[in-house]
Design a protein around this motif. Structure first.
Motif, PDB file in Angstrom:
ATOM      1  N   ALA A   1       1.070  -1.637   0.228  1.00 41.05           N
ATOM      2  CA  ALA A   1      -0.092  -0.089  -0.083  1.00 41.05           C
ATOM      3  C   ALA A   1       1.302   0.934   0.074  1.00 41.05           C
ATOM      4  CB  ALA A   1      -0.453  -0.213   0.992  1.00 41.05           C
ATOM      5  N   LEU A   2       2.149   1.160   0.638  1.00 40.43           N
ATOM      6  CA  LEU A   2       2.891   2.728   0.766  1.00 40.43           C
ATOM      7  C   LEU A   2       3.470   2.410  -0.259  1.00 40.43           C
ATOM      8  CD1 LEU A   2       5.075   4.596   2.216  1.00 40.43           C
ATOM      9  CD2 LEU A   2       6.740   2.558   2.863  1.00 40.43           C
ATOM     10  N   MET A   3       3.763   1.549  -1.463  1.00 40.02           N
ATOM     11  CA  MET A   3       4.426   1.507  -2.820  1.00 40.02           C
ATOM     12  C   MET A   3       3.699   2.723  -4.258  1.00 40.02           C
ATOM     13  SD  MET A   3       6.295  -1.757  -3.064  1.00 40.02           S
ATOM     14  CE  MET A   3       6.463  -2.268  -4.502  1.00 40.02           C
ATOM     15  N   GLU A   4       2.264   2.133  -3.873  1.00 40.93           N
ATOM     16  CA  GLU A   4       0.172   2.180  -4.383  1.00 40.93           C
ATOM     17  C   GLU A   4       1.265   4.075  -3.905  1.00 40.93           C
ATOM     18  OE1 GLU A   4      -2.332   3.106  -6.945  1.00 40.93           O
ATOM     19  OE2 GLU A   4      -0.362   1.223  -6.888  1.00 40.93           O
ATOM     20  N   ARG A   5       1.054   3.710  -3.318  1.00 42.49           N
ATOM     21  CA  ARG A   5       0.148   5.434  -2.114  1.00 42.49           C
ATOM     22  C   ARG A   5       1.539   6.140  -2.970  1.00 42.49           C
ATOM     23  NH1 ARG A   5      -0.959   9.448  -3.068  1.00 42.49           N
ATOM     24  NH2 ARG A   5      -2.049  11.211  -1.648  1.00 42.49           N
ATOM     25  N   THR A   6       2.613   6.030  -3.011  1.00 46.21           N
ATOM     26  CA  THR A   6       3.685   7.271  -2.481  1.00 46.21           C
ATOM     27  C   THR A   6       4.489   7.216  -4.191  1.00 46.21           C
ATOM     28  OG1 THR A   6       5.679   5.239  -2.571  1.00 46.21           O
ATOM     29  CG2 THR A   6       4.801   6.928  -0.812  1.00 46.21           C
ATOM     30  N   GLY A   7       3.425   5.703  -5.323  1.00 43.50           N
ATOM     31  CA  GLY A   7       4.208   5.270  -6.551  1.00 43.50           C
ATOM     32  C   GLY A   7       6.068   5.083  -6.634  1.00 43.50           C
ATOM     33  N   LEU A   8       6.346   5.198  -5.828  1.00 50.69           N
ATOM     34  CA  LEU A   8       8.084   4.525  -4.959  1.00 50.69           C
ATOM     35  C   LEU A   8       7.968   2.457  -5.921  1.00 50.69           C
ATOM     36  CD1 LEU A   8       8.911   7.070  -2.802  1.00 50.69           C
ATOM     37  CD2 LEU A   8       8.940   7.352  -5.016  1.00 50.69           C
ATOM     38  N   GLY A   9       9.303   2.479  -6.085  1.00 55.01           N
ATOM     39  CA  GLY A   9       9.233   0.862  -5.809  1.00 55.01           C
ATOM     40  C   GLY A   9      10.412   0.484  -4.867  1.00 55.01           C
ATOM     41  N   ALA A  10      10.547  -0.538  -4.497  1.00 54.34           N
ATOM     42  CA  ALA A  10      10.711  -1.207  -2.709  1.00 54.34           C
ATOM     43  C   ALA A  10      12.103  -0.897  -3.441  1.00 54.34           C
ATOM     44  CB  ALA A  10      10.035  -2.991  -2.934  1.00 54.34           C
ATOM     45  N   SER A  11      12.526  -1.056  -3.913  1.00 55.43           N
ATOM     46  CA  SER A  11      13.706  -1.265  -3.906  1.00 55.43           C
ATOM     47  C   SER A  11      14.353   0.384  -3.078  1.00 55.43           C
ATOM     48  CB  SER A  11      14.932  -0.910  -4.388  1.00 55.43           C
ATOM     49  OG  SER A  11      14.797   0.022  -6.162  1.00 55.43           O
ATOM     50  N   GLU A  12      13.559   1.465  -3.948  1.00 56.96           N
ATOM     51  CA  GLU A  12      13.953   2.735  -3.520  1.00 56.96           C
ATOM     52  C   GLU A  12      13.576   3.367  -2.341  1.00 56.96           C
ATOM     53  OE1 GLU A  12      12.473   5.218  -7.356  1.00 56.96           O
ATOM     54  OE2 GLU A  12      10.806   4.291  -6.919  1.00 56.96           O
ATOM     55  N   LEU A  13      12.166   2.695  -1.681  1.00 53.56           N
ATOM     56  CA  LEU A  13      12.056   3.167  -0.468  1.00 53.56           C
ATOM     57  C   LEU A  13      12.821   2.173   0.358  1.00 53.56           C
ATOM     58  CD1 LEU A  13       8.317   2.552  -1.276  1.00 53.56           C
ATOM     59  CD2 LEU A  13       8.991   3.770  -0.060  1.00 53.56           C
ATOM     60  N   ARG A  14      12.923   1.109   0.463  1.00 49.96           N
ATOM     61  CA  ARG A  14      14.115   0.414   1.225  1.00 49.96           C
ATOM     62  C   ARG A  14      15.463   1.230   1.000  1.00 49.96           C
ATOM     63  NH1 ARG A  14      11.558  -4.448  -0.946  1.00 49.96           N
ATOM     64  NH2 ARG A  14      10.561  -5.459   0.677  1.00 49.96           N
ATOM     65  N   ARG A  15      15.639   1.449  -0.118  1.00 56.32           N
ATOM     66  CA  ARG A  15      17.471   3.152  -0.117  1.00 56.32           C
ATOM     67  C   ARG A  15      17.463   3.374   0.924  1.00 56.32           C
ATOM     68  NH1 ARG A  15      20.048   5.215  -4.828  1.00 56.32           N
ATOM     69  NH2 ARG A  15      22.186   5.547  -3.718  1.00 56.32           N
ATOM     70  N   PHE A  16      16.220   4.357   0.812  1.00 58.69           N
ATOM     71  CA  PHE A  16      15.822   5.596   1.498  1.00 58.69           C
ATOM     72  C   PHE A  16      15.903   5.823   3.386  1.00 58.69           C
ATOM     73  CE2 PHE A  16      12.166   8.681   3.116  1.00 58.69           C
ATOM     74  CZ  PHE A  16      13.566   9.870   2.980  1.00 58.69           C
TER      75      PHE A  16
END
Length: 884
Positions: A259-274
């Motif tokens: 759901a976080l990926m959908e709401r932010t429009g960001l990929g899993a690797s981008e989120l985990r890296r941040f």
């Protein structure tokens, strides 16, 4: 002998020190002040061009009543009488002030004192409501006060700098250059840019997160939930100095990772890296600006960011903390004196009866506002429905800058009594005033401003005010005296600043963050000699506090910060009828509604007309070609702008600058498309997420023109005008071509009847060229084509200052291209040194393959540096072309 004066730049919230030099012939030049701690000698393109904006063209030089010249006494008597009569008949809430971050602190102080302490209403709000009120609200919810915890130095000391909703390279260029220099000195420093667009700031990013509009709360809630699962939470700090962590964490943990990926429009690797970067790096600064604040959930975004810093204890220590970057030169000064409708002076709270009593006793005022006044959007709605019957607008242009700008203009036009204090007679707002009061401008003003890091600096005059122009504080004090209010016998801005300082210290004893009591006894000599300083500076204390909250000490009654539980806004504002998301904002070389920067030919050379950034696939789907014209529409209105097709823009979103207005373009007031939707806490308008439709504008003829003098608005379906060296430049488009283009030129450019054109018409291609000369001087030239006109624009503009006695040079002009012996510099890339794209390309082909090499060869990028990303793109483009 030339005279030099140390003063402060009037543009953004960086608060750069400027040295203004006035030569014997009256010419003004500026350079950065190397001793000012905000900029250390640096200036951006706008600051560097300040000397070019000081002409008297369009200046309001005397009071006017109903369009006729009047004396100060007549005008001020009328203002005082109409306000007093309106209050007597309809009550204090029937009048309002709408003020500006362009005011100095002393102006702001007098306006706030008059409205809240003597008229007895809190109906005073400011255009700062449009840029940083969500930050104020977030600070107050978390910290108990509107406190900016850190300093610019923290950005340089951090190991991770997060820039969210901030195009730092274009909107705060000097801070950007400080960050660039720090990163160059410490290559291990990481920079994350969070922005739906890949802006020029992304040039230095180690990670760019192209977040969906209004996805920030979800992103930082996701970060908080991630941090709580690891070891980054500072449990001792949380326990000792905060409250509400459990609830904030519980709310943040409800969103699943998909759901976080959908709401932010960001990929899993981008989120985990941040998340990993934030978790592992202790020294983190999160800078945020309008992309966070200008939202219907702006305050929640601010608190979601602050929550992460509180949870890790990364606040108030060197290289750590949340950092709000303000948009205007004195947004902070306005906050200090209570310039917002929901605040009292000296960071006291209007909802707090003890604070109201304290301020009223200090002012010895007959009354005090007992509740918050109308915030900007609500204020103009109250003007529209007749609740506000007398309105005083100071140093701002709401007909252009407010959301639903068309409705705001209609409200002002219908208001029974409107006063406008301004420098210019020609703004979109000034034309609707019943009374116009001539104000001093930059270079003439005398007072103080406060920048984004709480640093108070002097803005000193180095020019005499022209005509009958007077300071805004003087106008306000004169009206107050004419309304028989005591306490307004200020002789100078030093008197006002001293009272402001005394109020900050009055019954304080450390209970309030804002305290400059050390300056409570300041006199004119000390005020004139004041050097920049950061607050707080309490009386009797030698050690200054430069950061807040490293060891707690928050301003809630229990001394603890508050975690604020926030929930992502899931609203999708687009629809089948309006499928695109409009994001508005600033560009590098213009400022607000262009009343100042529009006077500089150099600043207009980079981008000379309003535009819309569109993703290439969206452009293809909509049938829009690059450099074509686009009609953008929302339920509130329409605008026509130039298409800039670029992969920097995300699909489904478009970006349009907010600067252009009816003085510079036919239909480009983009805020007329923005609905009056506001944040429920701060009242700040949502200007970054507007549902729109777009379509090609059906032009049968496009034009480009230059002229030696500025005409009235051209008879064209689309036009945009910009200052040029020696005259003006125009972009044009026509749905139906004129029957006689020579006659059109004579009418548009007010040409003498005996001046005959030189030119040609190609009936096969539809091209037409006309040029008009007076002796060897070019008066005007028009270039027409069925498609956007292919003319060497920079070179053609330069012909306004060239001699054309030779017939061959005239024919060269008509051709619209220079000869081989006079290279065309191309579109301006570096405004500071007027370097064009063709010059940079030539340097690359000559062996300059780095930004630094271009700087050595052409100087481009060596001043403010905000063009360095564009230069790097040109270099990369040349290399790619050579490799094919």
């Amino acid at each position: 002998m030339p005279v030099e004066t140390k003063t402060t730049c009037p543009y953004c919230g960086v608060g750069c020190g400027v040295i203004a030099r006035v030569d014997d012939d009256g010419a003004v030049s500026v350079r950065g002040d190397p001793e000012h701690p905000a900029n250390l000698g640096r200036l951006c393109s706008k600051g560097s061009a300040l000397g070019e904006t000081l002409d008297l063209d369009g200046r309001l030089l005397h009071p006017e009543i109903g369009g006729r010249r009047a004396g100060w006494n007549e005008a001020l008597d009328l203002v005082a009488r109409r306000f007093a009569d309106t209050i007597a008949e309809h009550g204090p809430d029937s009048v309002a002030f709408y003020v500006s971050g362009q005011l100095l602190t002393e102006d702001y102080y007098v306006a706030n004192k008059l409205m809240k302490g003597f008229i007895g209403s809190a109906n005073i709000d400011t255009n700062s409501r449009l840029c940083m009120s969500s930050s104020v609200a977030g600070h107050r919810r978390a910290f108990g006060a509107d406190t900016v915890p850190g300093t610019y130095e923290d950005i340089e000391l951090a190991d991770l700098v997060i820039l969210t909703g901030s195009n730092l390279a274009w909107c705060h260029p000097v801070i950007y250059q400080r960050l660039v220099a720090a990163k160059a000195a410490r290559p291990g420093m990481k920079v994350v840019v969070i922005d739906p667009r890949r802006t020029m700031t992304s040039d230095i990013a180690d990670l760019h997160l192209a977040i969906r509009p209004d996805g920030d709360v979800a992103l930082f809630n996701g970060l908080l939930a991630h941090l709580a699962k690891g070891t980054a939470i500072d449990e001792n700090y949380v326990a000792a100095h905060t409250a509400g962590f459990a609830d904030a964490f519980a709310a943040a943990s409800t969103m699943t990772f998909p759901a976080l990926m959908e709401r932010t429009g960001l990929g899993a690797s981008e989120l985990r890296r941040f998340f990993g970067l934030f978790e592992r790096t202790e020294k983190v600064v999160t800078c945020y600006s309008q992309g966070v604040n200008q939202s219907s959930s702006g305050t929640d975004k601010v608190n979601a960011i602050i929550n992460c810093h509180l949870a890790t204890g990364r606040i108030g220590r060197p290289g750590m903390g949340p950092f709000s970057l303000t948009g205007q030169p004195n947004a902070m000064g306005g906050r200090e004196v209570g310039g917002l409708a929901n605040m009292l002076a000296a960071h006291m709270a209007i909802e707090n009866p003890e604070d109201r009593d304290r301020v009223q006793r200090f002012w010895s005022s007959p009354t005090i506002a007992t509740r918050p006044g109308l915030k900007a959007v609500d204020l103009f709605q109250a003007v529209a429905d007749g609740r506000v019957k007398a309105l005083w607008i100071m140093a701002t242009n709401p007909v252009v800058s407010m959301p639903d700008a068309g409705a705001v203009e209609a409200a002002i036009k219908a208001c029974p009594f409107v006063v406008v204090s301004d420098m210019l007679t020609t703004t979109d707002t000034a034309r609707h005033a019943h009374v116009l009061l001539p104000s001093a401008g930059w270079g003439e003003k005398d007072g103080t401003v406060t920048n984004s890091e709480r640093r108070i600096s002097r803005q000193r005059p180095f020019l005499a005010a022209p005509g009958e122009a007077r300071a805004d504080w003087w106008q306000l004090a004169e009206v107050a005296r004419r309304m028989d209010f005591p306490g307004f016998d200020f002789a100078s801005p030093a008197d006002i600043f001293a009272e402001h300082a005394r109020l900050s210290a009055f019954e304080n004893d450390g209970s309030r963050d804002f305290d400059i009591g050390a300056h409570a006894g300041i006199a004119s000599a000390g005020y004139d000699a004041m050097v920049p300083f950061q607050w707080p500076q309490p009386a009797g204390k030698t050690k200054a506090t430069t950061r807040f909250f490293a060891k707690g000490g928050f301003y809630h009654p229990d001394g603890k910060a508050r975690f604020v539980t926030v929930v992502p806004d899931e609203t999708d504002r687009t629809s089948a009828a309006y499928p695109f998301t409009l994001n508005t904002g600033r560009i590098r070389d213009q400022w607000h509604t262009m009343t100042r920067t529009g006077k500089s030919a150099r600043l207009s050379a980079h981008i000379a007309e309003p535009f819309v950034e569109i993703h290439p696939r969206d452009a293809v789907d909509a049938g829009i070609g690059n450099a074509g014209l686009v009609e953008i529409e929302s339920p509130r209105g329409k605008a026509i702008v130039r298409a800039l097709v670029t992969e920097r823009q995300a699909r489904g979103s478009v970006f349009v600058p907010m600067h252009w207005n009816d003085q510079f373009a036919a239909k480009a007031r983009i805020d007329a498309l923005v609905p009056p939707l506001t944040d429920r806490v701060s009242g700040q308008p949502a200007s970054k997420n507007v549902a729109v439709a777009m379509r090609p504008f059906p032009a049968s003829a496009y034009g480009f023109a230059v002229a030696a003098s500025r005409p009235a608005a051209p008879a064209a379906d689309y036009w945009a005008i910009a200052k040029a060296e020696g005259g003006w430049r125009f972009e044009l488009a026509f749905a139906t071509p004129a029957k006689d283009w020579t006659a059109w030129c004579r009418t548009t450019f007010a040409l003498p009847d005996d001046v005959e054109p030189l030119g040609y018409a190609d009936h096969r291609t539809g091209d037409l060229r006309l040029a008009f000369f007076d002796g060897d001087r070019l008066l005007a030239a028009l270039f027409l084509a069925p498609e956007p006109v292919a003319v060497a624009r920079s070179w053609t503009v330069s012909q306004l200052t060239a001699a054309h006695g030779d017939l061959r040079t005239r024919f060269t002009l008509v051709a619209g291209r220079p000869g081989a012996d006079r290279p065309d510099p191309g579109a301006t890339v570096c405004s500071c040194f007027s370097v064009g794209v063709n010059q940079i390309v030539a340097a690359v082909r000559g062996g300059c393959h780095t930004v630094e090499g271009i700087g050595k060869e052409l100087n481009a990028g060596t001043n403010c540096g905000s063009c360095r990303a564009e230069i790097r793109g040109i270099i990369d483009g040349c290399r790619a072309a050579a490799a094919e």
